[in-house]
Design a protein around this motif. Structure first.
Motif, PDB file in Angstrom:
ATOM      1  N   TYR A 134      51.273  45.527  34.983  1.00  0.00           N
ATOM      2  CA  TYR A 134      50.056  44.833  35.408  1.00  0.00           C
ATOM      3  C   TYR A 134      50.215  44.181  36.771  1.00  0.00           C
ATOM      4  O   TYR A 134      49.425  44.428  37.690  1.00  0.00           O
ATOM      5  N   SER A 135      51.235  43.362  36.929  1.00  0.00           N
ATOM      6  CA  SER A 135      51.344  42.544  38.140  1.00  0.00           C
ATOM      7  C   SER A 135      51.738  43.331  39.378  1.00  0.00           C
ATOM      8  O   SER A 135      51.602  42.843  40.502  1.00  0.00           O
ATOM      9  N   CYS A 136      52.232  44.557  39.194  1.00  0.00           N
ATOM     10  CA  CYS A 136      52.583  45.408  40.338  1.00  0.00           C
ATOM     11  C   CYS A 136      51.644  46.600  40.472  1.00  0.00           C
ATOM     12  O   CYS A 136      51.774  47.395  41.408  1.00  0.00           O
ATOM     13  N   GLY A 137      50.724  46.739  39.522  1.00  0.00           N
ATOM     14  CA  GLY A 137      49.768  47.836  39.578  1.00  0.00           C
ATOM     15  C   GLY A 137      50.408  49.197  39.454  1.00  0.00           C
ATOM     16  O   GLY A 137      50.009  50.153  40.121  1.00  0.00           O
ATOM     17  N   LEU A 138      51.409  49.322  38.574  1.00  0.00           N
ATOM     18  CA  LEU A 138      52.166  50.571  38.479  1.00  0.00           C
ATOM     19  C   LEU A 138      51.545  51.572  37.519  1.00  0.00           C
ATOM     20  O   LEU A 138      50.874  51.208  36.565  1.00  0.00           O
ATOM     21  N   ARG A 139      51.804  52.839  37.772  1.00  0.00           N
ATOM     22  CA  ARG A 139      51.523  53.894  36.814  1.00  0.00           C
ATOM     23  C   ARG A 139      52.641  53.877  35.779  1.00  0.00           C
ATOM     24  O   ARG A 139      53.753  53.413  36.058  1.00  0.00           O
ATOM     25  N   VAL A 140      52.384  54.432  34.600  1.00  0.00           N
ATOM     26  CA  VAL A 140      53.418  54.425  33.567  1.00  0.00           C
ATOM     27  C   VAL A 140      54.625  55.241  34.021  1.00  0.00           C
ATOM     28  O   VAL A 140      55.778  54.900  33.710  1.00  0.00           O
ATOM     29  N   SER A 141      54.401  56.311  34.777  1.00  0.00           N
ATOM     30  CA  SER A 141      55.518  57.116  35.272  1.00  0.00           C
ATOM     31  C   SER A 141      56.376  56.326  36.248  1.00  0.00           C
ATOM     32  O   SER A 141      57.589  56.535  36.346  1.00  0.00           O
ATOM     33  N   GLU A 142      55.757  55.379  36.954  1.00  0.00           N
ATOM     34  CA  GLU A 142      56.490  54.585  37.942  1.00  0.00           C
ATOM     35  C   GLU A 142      57.350  53.520  37.273  1.00  0.00           C
ATOM     36  O   GLU A 142      58.449  53.231  37.748  1.00  0.00           O
ATOM     37  N   THR A 236      41.037  45.469  39.599  1.00  0.00           N
ATOM     38  CA  THR A 236      39.745  44.801  39.461  1.00  0.00           C
ATOM     39  C   THR A 236      39.878  43.297  39.659  1.00  0.00           C
ATOM     40  O   THR A 236      39.054  42.666  40.331  1.00  0.00           O
ATOM     41  N   HIS A 237      40.938  42.719  39.104  1.00  0.00           N
ATOM     42  CA  HIS A 237      41.152  41.276  39.238  1.00  0.00           C
ATOM     43  C   HIS A 237      41.466  40.893  40.681  1.00  0.00           C
ATOM     44  O   HIS A 237      41.063  39.826  41.152  1.00  0.00           O
ATOM     45  N   LEU A 238      42.179  41.765  41.401  1.00  0.00           N
ATOM     46  CA  LEU A 238      42.424  41.510  42.827  1.00  0.00           C
ATOM     47  C   LEU A 238      41.110  41.495  43.597  1.00  0.00           C
ATOM     48  O   LEU A 238      40.873  40.629  44.446  1.00  0.00           O
ATOM     49  N   LEU A 239      40.258  42.447  43.290  1.00  0.00           N
ATOM     50  CA  LEU A 239      38.965  42.528  43.973  1.00  0.00           C
ATOM     51  C   LEU A 239      38.128  41.293  43.677  1.00  0.00           C
ATOM     52  O   LEU A 239      37.439  40.760  44.565  1.00  0.00           O
ATOM     53  N   GLU A 240      38.203  40.825  42.439  1.00  0.00           N
ATOM     54  CA  GLU A 240      37.450  39.628  42.055  1.00  0.00           C
ATOM     55  C   GLU A 240      37.961  38.380  42.775  1.00  0.00           C
ATOM     56  O   GLU A 240      37.222  37.406  42.923  1.00  0.00           O
ATOM     57  N   LYS A 241      39.211  38.430  43.218  1.00  0.00           N
ATOM     58  CA  LYS A 241      39.781  37.309  43.957  1.00  0.00           C
ATOM     59  C   LYS A 241      39.543  37.429  45.464  1.00  0.00           C
ATOM     60  O   LYS A 241      40.040  36.637  46.250  1.00  0.00           O
ATOM     61  N   GLY A 242      38.796  38.451  45.853  1.00  0.00           N
ATOM     62  CA  GLY A 242      38.449  38.597  47.259  1.00  0.00           C
ATOM     63  C   GLY A 242      39.422  39.410  48.093  1.00  0.00           C
ATOM     64  O   GLY A 242      39.323  39.443  49.311  1.00  0.00           O
TER      65      GLY A 242
END
Length: 284
Positions: A134-142, A236-242
Motif C-alpha cells: 500500500y504505502s509504496c504502491g507496489l504490484r504483487v510481483s514487485e 487514489t488517496h495520494l490524489l485526494e491529498k492533492g
C-alpha cells in the motif's frame, strides 16, 4: 480431437520468451494458447498456416466458441509472437478487429477501510507485506521480487528493479513503513528477499491474495479486495491529498499518463468545492 492430433508449443517459442525475459506466467499463457492453436490446425505445419486461416480461426472462436475479449486478445498476442518474433515475419494485419476492451473503474478502499484493514492484522509478516504494497504502491510481483539489497534505509527509498515494462524506478519509504520493516527483519531475518516463504525463497502471490481476501471479509469489507486494490487505493488517496498526477504516475511506474488518469474518476475530493458558474450569473 484425437490424442494423436495434439500439438505441443514448439520449444523454440519458449526459448525465445525466456531470452526476451518474459514472465513465467506469460510463458505459460503463450505456450498453452499456441498449443491449442496448432492442435486446431494439426494437419498443417505452423509455417503452412496462412493469414486467412488465422482470421478464420479467430472468427470461429468468437462466433462459435463465444470466447471472452481477454481470451481473444491472449490468443492474438500468442500468435503474433510466434509469427513475428520467433519466425521473424513482418507485422501483419491478418487479424480481425480486436473488440474494444471495457474499462471498469478499479475497486478502491476508502482511507478508513485501509486503516481498519492494516490495524486488524496481527501476523507481522502479513502486516508488513500489505503495508509495503500500500504505502509504496507496489504490484504483487514487485513485492515478492523485492530484494533486501534494494532497500535503502538511510535514503528512505526502495529500488524497484525491472518492474512491469522492464523499467526501474525508486519509491520512497514512509517512516511508519520503515519502522515496521525493521521490526519484521529482526523477527524473521530473511536472507535474500524481503518476503520469503517458510523454507526460504520467494513468497507466492497466491498466498498474499488468499490471506488478504480472508482478512478483508473477516473485518466486514464486502469489496473484492486484491493486492492490486491496495495499489489503486494508494494512488487514489495520494490524489485526494492533492498530489499531482505526474508524481503519482512515476510512483506507480505507469508508462502512460492516461493509465494514471483513471484515478480522477474514482475520487470525489474537491468536487463539492467547485463552484457552478451559473451561481455567478445575474438573470433573476
Amino acid at each position: 480431437m484425437l490424442e494423436e492430433h495434439h500439438r505441443k508449443c514448439p520449444s523454440i517459442v519458449i526459448d525465445k520468451l525466456k531470452a526476451l525475459r518474459y514472465s513465467a506466467s506469460t510463458i505459460k499463457t503463450y505456450s498453452n494458447f499456441l498449443s491449442i492453436f496448432f492442435t486446431y490446425h494439426y494437419a498443417y505445419q505452423p509455417q503452412e498456416i496462412t493469414n486467412e486461416m488465422i482470421r478464420s480461426y479467430l472468427r470461429y472462436l468468437i462466433q462459435e466458441r463465444e470466447i471472452s475479449e481477454s481470451y481473444q486478445n491472449q490468443m492474438i498476442n500468442a500468435i503474433k509472437f510466434y509469427y513475428e518474433k520467433v519466425l521473424g515475419g513482418k507485422q501483419q494485419t491478418y487479424f480481425i478487429d480486436r473488440p474494444k476492451k471495457s474499462k471498469p473503474l478499479p475497486i478502491v478502499l476508502s482511507q478508513k477501510e485501509t486503516i481498519l484493514l492494516l490495524k486488524s492484522i496481527s501476523n507481522l509478516k502479513h502486516k508488513t507485506i500489505l503495508t509495503v504494497i500500500y504505502s509504496c504502491g507496489l504490484r504483487v510481483s514487485e513485492i515478492i521480487n523485492l530484494k533486501l539489497s534494494s532497500i535503502y534505509f538511510e535514503e528512505n527509498k526502495i529500488h524497484i528493479v525491472a518492474g512491469k515494462g522492464k523499467k526501474d524506478r525508486y519509491v520512497t519509504i514512509a517512516n511508519r513503513t520503515k519502522k515496521l520493516i525493521q521490526i519484521y527483519l529482526k523477527e524473521y531475518a530473511p536472507e535474500y528477499y524481503l518476503i520469503e516463504g517458510q523454507r526460504g525463497g520467494k513468497y507466492t502471490a497466491s498466498s498474499i491474495q488468499k490471506f488478504l481476501k480472508k482478512q478483508s471479509y473477516s473485518i466486514g469489507i464486502s469489496k473484492n479486495v486484491t493486492p492490486h486494490t491496495l495499489r489503486h487505493s494508494f494512488a487514489t488517496h495520494l490524489l485526494e491529498k492533492g498530489i499531482s498526477l505526474r508524481y503519482i504516475q512515476y510512483i506507480l511506474g505507469h508508462e502512460s499518463s492516461k493509465t494514471t488518469e483513471i484515478y480522477t474518476h474514482i475520487t470525489n475530493t474537491g468536487i463539492e468545492n467547485i463552484k457552478n458558474p451559473i451561481d455567478d450569473f445575474d438573470f433573476d
